[in-house]
Design a protein around this motif. Structure first.
Motif: not given
Length: 299
Positions: A4-7, A64-65, A75-77, A262-263
């Motif tokens: 997630a950080r890399a994205l 992608v994430l 569901p979180l996204l 973080t997400l």
């Protein structure tokens, strides 16, 4: 969460976005995007098409994430990506008038809530019925405005359930309610009013003016309209909302802990970058101008 950080490296960044905003024309700005994460925004596109291309690039990154997450993570996204499904439904409703063909729908994949059913709707009434039978809930009307405001308030209420994003969602609900009530003079449909009250409290919904509304808001939402006395200045509060979102996202990404924050921070950081690029393209289409005004609204 490392991914997630890399994205978030798939961003244009503040400095490059300011340069984009200062471009003398839209074609010049689009040429400068050729080697960027938004390179699919065609060099000869209209402003609307280019901004849509930027949004599509954001959606791809979010998909992608989502694909990296376990099945329970999608569901979180979904609430965080709800704007794309709202845009699809708004375009579908517009197509019913026959005034113009709708743009190709955003491909939502696992981030869709009810779009696979909604895209088969053949009337505004069918859209409302399908929404009512889905997690979106009944918007309380089948007009384009009613469905749009109903879905946007539902998205804010759903996002408020995502812990790290709650304050942003409360601020978004406050801004949406203030604009509808005190700029446009609209009476919110009953289901929308009920969702707004769930997030903001019923006292705020009984306010007679913007200042009264601000004073009645819970602390978690008041920040979004703090210092705004005139409804005509709500645009500044909306720009500040995005600036605060970006600042908070960077704080989340700098944290050492791995988890939902973080997400959520990654999604917010990518979303803010796309919003800024879209704003920069609009400034370029007008002959170029400073983008710093959005940074100045954080305080």
């Amino acid at each position: 969460m490392i991914r997630a950080r890399a994205l978030t490296s798939q961003r244009l960044g503040a400095a490059a976005t300011r340069e984009l905003a200062a471009s003398a024309s839209l074609p010049h700005a689009l040429r400068s995007l050729a080697g960027s994460p938004y390179r699919e925004a065609a060099a000869d596109a209209s402003l609307a098409d280019a901004q849509r291309g930027v949004a599509a690039a954001l959606l791809w990154n979010l998909r992608v994430l989502a694909g990296w997450l376990p099945p329970a993570g999608a569901p979180l996204l979904r609430p965080l990506a709800a704007g794309f499904e709202i845009a699809n439904v708004e375009a579908l409703l517009k197509s019913f008038s026959g005034s113009s063909p709708p743009p190709r729908a955003y491909r939502l994949g696992a981030l869709g809530t009810a779009w696979r059913r909604l895209e088969r709707a053949d009337s505004p009434g069918a859209v409302r019925r399908m929404l009512a039978a889905s997690p979106w809930g009944d918007p309380g009307a089948e007009t384009a405005w009613g469905v749009s405001v109903g879905m946007r308030m539902a998205a804010a209420a759903r996002t408020a359930e995502v812990g790290p994003a709650r304050t942003w969602a409360e601020g978004r609900a406050a801004l949406l309610t203030a604009r509808e009530m005190f700029v446009h003079g609209h009476v919110l449909p009953t289901p929308v009013r009920r969702r707004a009250a769930d997030v903001l409290g019923d006292r705020a919904l009984r306010a007679t003016g913007l200042r009264d509304f601000r004073d009645r808001l819970p602390a978690g939402a008041r920040w979004a309209v703090e210092g705004v006395a005139d409804p005509a200045d709500l645009w500044r509060a909306e720009a500040r909302w995005w600036a605060v979102l970006g600042r908070d996202a960077e704080d989340m990404l700098r944290g050492s802990a791995y988890g939902p924050a973080t997400l959520v921070g990654a999604v917010a950081a990518l979303s803010v970058d796309a919003w800024r690029v879209r704003a920069a393209l609009e400034l370029a289409a007008r002959g170029g101008g400073p983008l710093e005004v959005f940074d100045d609204l954080v305080g």
